[in-house]
Enzyme design. Sequence first.
Site, mmCIF file in Angstrom:
data_model
loop_
_atom_site.group_PDB
_atom_site.id
_atom_site.type_symbol
_atom_site.label_atom_id
_atom_site.label_comp_id
_atom_site.label_asym_id
_atom_site.label_seq_id
_atom_site.Cartn_x
_atom_site.Cartn_y
_atom_site.Cartn_z
ATOM 1 N N ARG A 161 -8.832 -1.552 5.558
ATOM 2 C CA ARG A 161 -8.271 -1.185 4.259
ATOM 3 C C ARG A 161 -8.391 -2.270 3.205
ATOM 4 N NH1 ARG A 161 -2.516 1.751 5.949
ATOM 5 N NH2 ARG A 161 -3.488 3.559 6.907
ATOM 6 N N HIS A 203 0.702 0.765 -1.248
ATOM 7 C CA HIS A 203 1.028 1.826 -0.314
ATOM 8 C C HIS A 203 2.230 1.472 0.568
ATOM 9 C CE1 HIS A 203 0.548 4.771 2.741
ATOM 10 N NE2 HIS A 203 0.090 3.945 3.625
ATOM 11 N N ALA A 253 14.122 5.410 9.676
ATOM 12 C CA ALA A 253 14.995 4.400 10.268
ATOM 13 C C ALA A 253 16.470 4.767 10.064
ATOM 14 C CB ALA A 253 14.690 3.035 9.670
ATOM 15 N N GLY A 254 16.833 5.084 8.839
ATOM 16 C CA GLY A 254 18.243 5.350 8.538
ATOM 17 C C GLY A 254 18.765 6.595 9.220
ATOM 18 N N HIS A 299 -3.902 0.663 -0.157
ATOM 19 C CA HIS A 299 -4.650 1.709 0.531
ATOM 20 C C HIS A 299 -5.877 2.044 -0.309
ATOM 21 C CE1 HIS A 299 -5.523 5.408 2.603
ATOM 22 N NE2 HIS A 299 -4.620 5.092 3.494
ATOM 23 N N LEU A 324 5.708 4.639 11.031
ATOM 24 C CA LEU A 324 6.606 5.645 11.586
ATOM 25 C C LEU A 324 7.177 5.146 12.913
ATOM 26 C CD1 LEU A 324 4.568 8.895 10.840
ATOM 27 C CD2 LEU A 324 6.198 7.682 9.410
ATOM 28 N N SER A 330 -6.048 10.843 3.048
ATOM 29 C CA SER A 330 -6.231 10.233 4.365
ATOM 30 C C SER A 330 -7.501 9.392 4.407
ATOM 31 C CB SER A 330 -6.309 11.315 5.433
ATOM 32 O OG SER A 330 -6.723 10.725 6.639
ATOM 33 N N GLU A 354 11.117 -0.205 6.981
ATOM 34 C CA GLU A 354 10.264 -0.948 6.046
ATOM 35 C C GLU A 354 11.053 -2.002 5.266
ATOM 36 O OE1 GLU A 354 8.058 1.608 3.366
ATOM 37 O OE2 GLU A 354 7.087 -0.071 2.350
ATOM 38 N N GLY A 400 20.466 4.759 3.283
ATOM 39 C CA GLY A 400 19.114 5.295 3.418
ATOM 40 C C GLY A 400 19.037 6.289 4.567
#
Lengths: 249, 657, 223
Positions: free
Chosen positions: B350, B421, B64-65, B286, B461, B304, B445, B60
């Site tokens: 949410r 989401h 992260a990857g 979401h 993030l 958004s 994730e 990935g």
Amino acid sequence: MKVTLRIWRQSGPDESGKLVDYQMDDVNPDMSFLEMLDVLNERLILNGEAPVAFDHDCREGICGSCGMVINGMPHGPQTLTTTCQLHMRTFSDGDVIVVEPWRSAAFPIIKDLVVDRTAFDRIIQSGGYISVATGSAPEAHSQLVPKPDADLAFENAECIGCGACVAACPNGSSMLFVSAKVSHLNVLPQGQPERETRVLRMVEAMDLEGFGGCTNTGECTNACPKGIPQASIARLNREYLRASLSGRR
Amino acid sequence: MSEIITNGAGTAPIGYTVGEDLVDRAAPDGPIETRWTRRKFAAKLVNPANRRKHRIIVVGTGLAGASAGATLGEQGYKVIQFCYQDSPRRAHSIAAQGGINAAKNYRNDGDSVRRLFYDTIKGGDFRARESNVHRLAEVSVQIIDQCVAQGVPFAREYSGLLDTRSFGGVQVQRTFYARGQTGQQLLLGAYQALSRQIDAGNVEMHPRTEMLDLIVIDGRARGIIARDLVTGKVSTYMADAVVLATGGYGNVFYLSTNAKNSNASAIWRACKRGAYMANPCYTQIHPTCIPRSGDHQSKLTLMSESLRNDGRIWVPKKAGDTRPPDQIPEHERDYYLERIYPSFGNLVPRDIASRAAKNVCDEGRGVGPGGLGVYLDFADAIRRMGEDKVREKYGNLFEMYERITGENPYKVPMRIYPAIHYTMGGLWVDYDLQSTVPGLFVIGEANFSDHGANRLGASALMQGLADGYFVLPPVIGNYLAQAKLVPADVDSPEAREAYDRSTERLERLLAVNGDRTPDSFHRELGQLLWDYCGMARNEAGLRKALARIPELREEFWQRVKVPGTGAELNQSLEKANRISDFLEFAELLCLDALHRAESCGGHFREESQTPDGEALRDDENFAYAAAWEFTGVGSPPVLHREQLKFEEVHLAQRSYA
Amino acid sequence: MLALWRSTIGKKAVMAVTGLAMLLFLIAHMLGNLKIFFGREEFDEYAHWLRTVGTPVLHNAWFLWISRALLVVCVVLHIVSAYQLSRRDLSARPKGYAHRLRPTASYATNTMRFGGIILALFIIYHLLDLTALVANPNGVEGAVYDNVVADFQHWYIALAYIVAMLALCLHIAHGFWSAARTLGAVSSATRARVYKAVAGTLALIISVGFLATPIGVMSGLVD
């Protein structure tokens, strides 16, 4: 609505391809272009035919995976829109839609509409970065960036690397792509130490990949789904000439 | 100890057994503020000269990857990295819009590491591990420094300082952003850092290559089986450690905001090799996505949440009202969020906004195609602020909406509907991000660790980059320094077995040659999960899903039709292979949802709610992370509980009424 | 410097600099041509003066020959660069589109290569006509005025010159602006508009200035 799709089919990199017609009788105008291809592919699978291979992923216009030349226009007729965000309501009943892959020596065809864009990755690898070892960064506020510079950098950093600029250019040039990255990094204060080496190495890598040269036709900007301005190409030229004449390497 | 739950239909037992509790032994005790510092100091180091001898596989290239690959490569390890996309830059982190949190306190508004830690634990509805979350809050500060130095063009003020805004219902402005494309900019930063290491020869990058299996030798992760998606060639890659950074499993629902090719295959196949899967029922929905326009819908697009600041949400009072919105008079409209939650109104969290939308649609009051949508109306805002002001604030979102729906939101109210989401669940990891298979690390994730039952806005993030840049490198070094690994061989029986299993599965998929497309199964599975394991879940529905999933899986293996061969670019084969994993994983997802007879965060059980219809936690019985051990497809998994201790933050009930 | 020459941008820069040098020459050339409207004597005298510019520092006609040498260098570099870049551009897309790309750029932009070839052929003819005088109907050395007038008595020669000047107009209209961009001068959309306007004006002035002579002769204003 009904449309006729005329799609480039090519079973492998070394095979010869041809345009094949597909009649689509029940197209919902609210479908995206790719969703229409999904419907076609479902039909092809059930008929025992090979579905049309095409790159796609996020389907919200940001990953840069998708891209096909639709009626001679990369990403189709709608400006500032990627293929995945193009909807069938843009077309009319009875239209013949010619769908072709990006055509560039530097982007060899893998299958159908899928091309190999790793040339872009190699250009970035050659210098499209700021060297900063993880953990060695100074406090973020230790260096201020004037807002206009930050905005200009952002405008160029929006490039999604889809390759539409190359596909649209009559010369198959990748100057807009390279200029976007050079502009992004070279206008920021953080990018100054590597300013010359970056542009020299990236242009060298670009030329090595076999892209054509820029003749300032502006086709790239007009096809760019993110609207990267042509002024960036002028900046790339300036940065390159400046770096070449500076004697730094 | 063992308990079996059987499904109501009385057919084969769908249940689970309970195994020993799981304990995270990697986190140091003592003051939470110094745990990470002490962990790093205690970690064994690998001599820089020896790092080159260690091969690390990273699967990935998202936040992260890519950040992990770049950092490990830079430190001198030999990294072999994979992504299924044609370029590492296309991983789905790129689509994140909102921002990234960091406890910089640049606004002097009372923010601190402690407050970010507190907000994240509370936002996660007290189902995350305190040690991990505190570390995340600490590291957040460094992330911003790192990204700015890389040239990430964060929004700035005219002073040249970084701009921040408040996000996701927190009271401090700690969210850094780059217009609506923060994920893109952060990912490009990480991608560029990774590219530099590829150029330097420290990272060997394999794009268009998908992991098929994990190789476990002597109980340790020692490699993967991966398929070159262009040639179809299946290869064996050996290493000293394997890092999974393959993202979440939201696409099990078919329609989600995930990228079309995002999948759970890597984590699911690791789970089948002994890594426990934790809290799969924690899925985040979401509320402000663009609704589907018909059966052809292939994915959903998020807008958004900031739209809820000025837009008013409503549906007609009367069920089955098909009049166009401008012909529905004011007194026949139900501004249901403002009615039910007078103090928060349209700005409720949410999950609450999502469930309320589902409820009104279930009552037959939904709008748009299929009645699956509610209005988000800017008419009042336009009257109050003027169209120019609205355009200035939301122009790009309105454009996006118009591009997709063909409707002008300045004239006609937008239609929105909730969509899957993000998934908080994932492979269980300890404080060192190591799964229950030693040598298998899971970041971003793909793991379960930091968000508990609900993730706060702008925290995904932060976690991805924290794991990749700052947390993984020291702890993976500690593992490599101590593991005393013998060289692993591609011809070892374990590697061969994994290779054979992977190729056999592909051959089986190609051999069925049935009469249904892979996507038709995916759509059916997604609908089933959305209906019974979506925004609100109950026992009867979950049991129905649990009865249906094995049947659907059976049908899949009888009737799926995958054209072409395995020795070419075959997107149908890729898809079918991923769907076959979703069909197995979905069962665990529903089982976890069934077993957790409480409501918390993104998991809402209708049986467990307050009289006002709010989520009711059951801390007495469920203050644990549920880690599931795989025992075979269709056979009851083993539940291992990791009891969660709350020493720093006191358990409290959320209230938004 | 060698690396610069080898790169696509370097070659473009060479084209830009040589193009601009030739543009300066053309302006001077065009202004000189207009002297034809002041009569035979003044025009021939001007033509003769061109041979003595620079004396006594330079030997007779040296300035002329140095200028000619520089122009030849410019032309050669311009053409070599154009040739090499064009070959590269063509091989960058070995297989074209079945549905022609829909150009959004101007006619001038899309005809640079073709127009360039026309101009190259024209220059050869022009030198044979009025410098070497081998292709001139009059062909008397020193009788510049008569030679020019003799040319445009023939409709086909006049046509050749008019076509070439139209090609020149298009070439400059895109070339000047493109050169500015290649040298990095056009850094915003506003400036782009300014440069485009300047390019168009220059192209118009130069081509009209050159066209004045054949039109003057044909209309009898000059005889």
